[in-house]
Design a protein around this motif. Structure first.
Motif, short mmCIF file in Angstrom:
data_model
loop_
_atom_site.label_atom_id
_atom_site.label_comp_id
_atom_site.label_asym_id
_atom_site.label_seq_id
_atom_site.Cartn_x
_atom_site.Cartn_y
_atom_site.Cartn_z
N PRO A 406 -8.47 12.22 22.40
CA PRO A 406 -9.87 12.62 22.27
C PRO A 406 -10.62 12.26 23.54
O PRO A 406 -10.11 11.54 24.41
N ASP A 407 -11.83 12.77 23.68
CA ASP A 407 -12.68 12.28 24.75
C ASP A 407 -12.83 10.77 24.59
O ASP A 407 -12.89 10.24 23.47
N MET A 408 -12.91 10.07 25.72
CA MET A 408 -12.91 8.60 25.71
C MET A 408 -14.15 8.06 26.42
O MET A 408 -14.06 7.23 27.33
N MET A 409 -15.32 8.57 26.03
CA MET A 409 -16.57 8.14 26.66
C MET A 409 -16.76 6.63 26.53
O MET A 409 -16.51 6.05 25.48
N TYR A 416 -4.04 0.55 38.81
CA TYR A 416 -3.36 -0.73 38.95
C TYR A 416 -2.22 -0.69 39.96
O TYR A 416 -1.70 -1.73 40.35
N ASP A 417 -1.81 0.50 40.40
CA ASP A 417 -0.78 0.64 41.43
C ASP A 417 -1.11 1.89 42.23
O ASP A 417 -0.67 2.99 41.90
N ALA A 418 -1.91 1.71 43.29
CA ALA A 418 -2.35 2.86 44.07
C ALA A 418 -1.21 3.45 44.90
O ALA A 418 -1.22 4.65 45.21
N VAL A 419 -0.23 2.66 45.27
CA VAL A 419 0.88 3.18 46.07
C VAL A 419 1.62 4.27 45.29
O VAL A 419 1.98 5.32 45.84
N ASN A 420 1.83 4.04 44.01
CA ASN A 420 2.55 4.99 43.17
C ASN A 420 1.63 5.84 42.29
O ASN A 420 2.11 6.59 41.44
N GLY A 421 0.32 5.70 42.50
CA GLY A 421 -0.64 6.56 41.82
C GLY A 421 -0.82 6.30 40.35
O GLY A 421 -1.19 7.22 39.60
N TYR A 422 -0.65 5.06 39.89
CA TYR A 422 -0.75 4.76 38.46
C TYR A 422 -2.16 4.35 38.06
O TYR A 422 -2.77 3.44 38.66
N ILE A 423 -2.67 4.98 37.01
CA ILE A 423 -3.97 4.69 36.41
C ILE A 423 -3.75 4.37 34.94
O ILE A 423 -2.96 5.02 34.26
N LEU A 424 -4.46 3.36 34.43
CA LEU A 424 -4.45 3.03 33.01
C LEU A 424 -5.80 3.43 32.42
O LEU A 424 -6.85 3.00 32.90
N ALA A 425 -5.79 4.26 31.37
CA ALA A 425 -7.00 4.65 30.65
C ALA A 425 -6.91 4.09 29.23
O ALA A 425 -5.87 4.21 28.58
N ALA A 426 -8.01 3.50 28.75
CA ALA A 426 -7.96 2.85 27.43
C ALA A 426 -9.32 2.87 26.76
O ALA A 426 -10.37 2.75 27.41
N GLY A 427 -9.29 3.02 25.43
CA GLY A 427 -10.48 2.85 24.62
C GLY A 427 -11.46 4.01 24.71
O GLY A 427 -11.09 5.15 24.98
N GLY A 428 -12.74 3.70 24.50
CA GLY A 428 -13.77 4.72 24.48
C GLY A 428 -13.91 5.36 23.12
O GLY A 428 -13.21 5.01 22.15
N SER A 429 -14.84 6.31 23.03
CA SER A 429 -15.10 7.01 21.77
C SER A 429 -15.45 8.46 22.05
O SER A 429 -15.89 8.80 23.15
N PRO A 430 -15.28 9.36 21.08
CA PRO A 430 -15.55 10.77 21.32
C PRO A 430 -16.99 11.07 21.72
O PRO A 430 -17.25 11.99 22.49
N ASP A 431 -17.93 10.30 21.17
CA ASP A 431 -19.34 10.48 21.49
C ASP A 431 -19.90 9.18 22.04
O ASP A 431 -19.41 8.09 21.74
N SER A 435 -20.34 6.52 17.01
CA SER A 435 -19.00 7.10 17.12
C SER A 435 -17.97 5.99 16.99
O SER A 435 -18.20 4.85 17.43
N THR A 436 -16.84 6.32 16.39
CA THR A 436 -15.77 5.34 16.20
C THR A 436 -14.91 5.24 17.45
O THR A 436 -14.41 6.24 17.96
N ALA A 437 -14.78 4.01 17.96
CA ALA A 437 -13.99 3.78 19.17
C ALA A 437 -12.50 3.87 18.85
O ALA A 437 -12.06 3.75 17.71
N THR A 438 -11.73 4.05 19.90
CA THR A 438 -10.28 4.18 19.77
C THR A 438 -9.57 2.99 20.40
O THR A 438 -10.12 2.30 21.26
N THR A 439 -8.33 2.79 19.97
CA THR A 439 -7.44 1.80 20.61
C THR A 439 -6.47 2.47 21.58
O THR A 439 -5.64 1.79 22.19
N ASN A 440 -6.54 3.79 21.72
CA ASN A 440 -5.55 4.54 22.47
C ASN A 440 -5.50 4.10 23.94
O ASN A 440 -6.52 3.76 24.54
N ALA A 441 -4.32 4.18 24.51
CA ALA A 441 -4.13 3.87 25.93
C ALA A 441 -3.11 4.84 26.53
O ALA A 441 -2.15 5.24 25.86
N TYR A 442 -3.33 5.19 27.79
CA TYR A 442 -2.49 6.17 28.49
C TYR A 442 -2.30 5.72 29.93
O TYR A 442 -3.20 5.15 30.55
N THR A 443 -1.12 6.01 30.48
CA THR A 443 -0.94 5.90 31.92
C THR A 443 -0.95 7.30 32.52
O THR A 443 -0.45 8.25 31.91
N ILE A 444 -1.55 7.40 33.68
CA ILE A 444 -1.64 8.66 34.41
C ILE A 444 -1.02 8.42 35.78
O ILE A 444 -1.47 7.54 36.52
#
Length: 666
Positions: A406-409, A416-431, A435-444
């Protein structure tokens, strides 16, 4: 720390308690301890203003140090004997309520004791705001029978030698309030929240300056964001000491609440928009001065910005301020020429979330990451991701979606690792709110510019978090703290007090020590040069709002402790061959133990966003005993220009205190 003082003691067992609504405000994380039987002492008092007046339940009376025939000089203290030991976690200090500000406490410390002889190091220090509002100060749980406040100055630099106090309460997390309880030390695996730093403002924004001080700011008032323009209240703190100073910035005629923040190639802090929507102000650490820069093409608030590889600053979005009908397309700032250029080929519509609040919420707090070839990657908080090209009038290309997230506003994103282009995204809420927050986490994982990154859903956090903050650590882990499970600005309900650590080596989260104060809407987080983490703020909702948190707290991560809970011995960077280098340069470093190395860029933080911070792991080649050659990444989109913290880590992962490195333009 030991004190041997002659106390002026007054028993107060028969005095009434102050009404709950006035000075015994209770919180989910702390309850006021009954004052029945307390003894209160002070180093000085004026007849009629004895120390007992500070707990007599009468807001029209107050303790005041001697001012009659002679004036007792600062510092002054007042302390209470709770009659038995409690687990304590806070105090409230109500200044005198008669309209006179004489004796308001400014610089101060709070110390604790179980015997009245041996005292702790300060569990809190800082500088209180000079006004009549009650100051609530919370700190990490500790055992104490005696609580002492020591005033080093009168508030706001008044210069008098007086101290005064209308009412004092002490708080405990123990809801039974039975006493004779003790706070066990936190396990070393959980880290430890150290001293609380009281501030004369609510720190809704902050940045690490090039001189290693922390600059905080709120809005046109220290406690309120709305209704004003033309000035900003700021505070400065040097983490190497306990003094906190304050300043009202009027030079730039800029209310810098809800801005974009970026540090340019010379470490100048570029602050854009906010309550004064088109303004740009810059803070130069070389002279500690704020000056006016060129206005943006579009008025903005709640936008994000990022410094790119060639040193310019890109921004997009921000319909909270200025016009609220969208059209906040990209633009870019060049510091040397002090000019803004519109990038209408970078439309803000592609970053929109589906927020039920409409456009003024849909384009807020973009997650922006500078990357190769002067590109900017947009990672969220919308489910859609994008690449922005800043050449000419700009262009963009879709980068796909963050799987089915969902959107993670008001979630968090860290590189966390710019050499290899790693980003961690976590939490937020659709609105943004309600709005109910999430526990979701993703690496990009970023690859080539304009290609869709690889997105992986990883283990979820233990706590849902909207309005949380994330800080990348020297060892590559990410600390996430604060936030609430139901996104509701200006409240501390459903707040998450425990922090969490994400380990990219295991793709797992570990719950670590809880913070003393909730950190929700308008809170910040920054990595300090000693590898600790600062968390502060929350609130900014006006006089008497108990969600206003005029403080910050410092966290020592688990890597700073031995298994028995003692402080770990830290490696030392003895010498570096240069402190200013271009990408691709070779840096020679000498240490006192075998070490690995990383760079973390100086950070800035507001409204969950910190686009300045990123971590670069370094490869080191030994060149003799405890000497290393380090070849810096050659790509300026990875190793952005500006100030960085160089850390050495020993074999146990314990980091050194950082050495400052300035990365120059190629």
């Amino acid at each position: 720390m030991h004190y041997s003082l002659s106390f002026l003691s007054v028993p107060v067992s028969s005095l009434l308690l102050l009404p709950l609504a006035v000075a015994q405000q209770n919180f989910d994380w702390g309850k006021a301890i009954s004052r029945t039987g307390w003894n209160v002492t002070a180093d000085s008092f004026q007849t009629g203003n004895e120390a007992a007046k500070a707990i007599d339940g009468n807001t029209s009376t107050f303790w005041h140090t001697q001012y009659g025939d002679s004036v007792a000089p600062l510092p002054h203290y007042i302390q209470v004997d709770l009659t038995k030991s409690f687990v304590v976690n806070g105090i409230s200090y109500q200044p005198r309520q008669d309209g006179n500000r004489n004796g308001d406490i400014g610089q101060h410390t709070i110390t604790l004791s179980n015997d009245g002889i041996t005292w702790t190091d300060p569990v809190e220090f800082g500088n209180y705001l000079s006004d009549k509002t009650t100051k609530y100060t919370f700190f990490s749980h500790a055992s104490a029978r005696y609580v002492r406040i020591t005033a080093q100055s009168e508030a706001q630099g008044a210069g008098n030698q007086w101290s005064s106090m209308a009412e004092l309460n002490v708080y405990s997390p123990d809801t039974s309030l039975s006493g004779d309880t003790f706070a066990p030390p936190a396990p070393s695996t959980k880290g430890r929240w150290d001293a609380t730093v009281s501030l004369p403002i609510v720190p809704a924004a902050g940045a690490i300056s090039g001189d290693n001080t922390v600059i905080f700011w709120s809005a046109f008032r220290p406690d309120l964001f709305s209704g004003g323009t033309g000035l900003t209240e700021t505070a400065l703190w040097d983490p190497r000491g306990q003094a906190v100073s304050e300043k009202t910035v009027t030079d730039t005629k800029h209310d810098m609440f809800c801005p974009g923040i970026s540090m340019d190639a010379n470490g100048v802090i570029v602050v854009t928009g906010g309550n004064d929507a088109a303004k740009t102000s810059v803070y130069n650490p070389a002279n500690g001065a704020w000056t006016t820069a060129a206005q943006m093409k579009q008025g903005r608030g709640y936008q994000a910005s990022t410094t790119i590889a060639d040193g310019r600053v890109f921004t997009i979005g921000g319909s909270w301020s200025g016009t609220r009908d969208g059209g906040k397309n990209g633009e870019i700032y060049d510091s040397p020429t002090n000019t803004w250029q519109a990038l209408n080929g970078c439309p803000e519509s592609v970053i929109f979330t589906k927020d039920k609040g409409g456009i003024y919420r849909k384009d807020n707090h973009a997650w922006l990451f500078a990357w190769k070839s002067n590109s900017v990657f947009h990672a969220g908080p919308s489910n859609a991701m994008n690449w922005f090209n800043v050449s000419g009038t700009g262009s963009y290309k879709s980068a796909g979606t963050r799987l089915t997230a969902p959107d993670m506003m008001c979630g968090t994103a860290t590189m966390y690792d710019a050499v290899n282009g790693y980003i961690l995204a976590a939490g937020g809420s659709p609105d943004y709110e309600d709005s109910t927050a999430t526990t979701n986490a993703y690496t990009i994982k970023l690859g080539n510019v304009n290609e869709n990154p690889k997105v992986t859903q990883v283990a979820s956090m233990a706590f849902p978090r909207a309005f949380g903050v994330a800080v990348v650590l020297p060892d590559g882990k990410t600390l996430v703290f604060g936030g609430q499970s139901w996104a509701d600005p200006f409240t501390d309900t459903t707040a998450a007090l425990p922090a969490e650590l994400y380990d990219p080596g295991t793709s797992r989260w570990t719950t670590v020590a809880p913070i003393a104060n909730p950190r929700t809407y308008h809170s910040i987080g920054l990595l300090l040069p000693d590898a600790t983490v600062l968390s502060g703020g929350g609130g900014l909702c006006g006089t008497g709002c108990v969600q206003n948190h005029f403080d910050a707290q410092v966290y020592s991560p688990p890597y700073l402790f031995n298994s028995d809970g003692s402080r770990a011995t830290r490696p030392v960077i003895k010498t570096v061959s240069a402190i200013q280098l271009k990408p691709g340069s070779v840096l020679t470093v000498a240490t006192d133990v075998a070490a690995t190395f990383s760079l973390v860029r100086y950070g800035s933080s507001t409204h969950t966003v910190n686009t300045d911070q990123r971590r670069v792991p370094l490869s080191a080649s030994p060149i003799g005993s405890l000497n290393y050659n380090i070849t810096l990444p050659s790509e300026p989109g990875v190793l952005l220009p500006g100030y960085w913290m160089l850390f050495a880590l020993n074999s146990a992962g314990v980091p050194s205190v950082a050495t400052q490195i300035k990365v120059l333009l190629p």
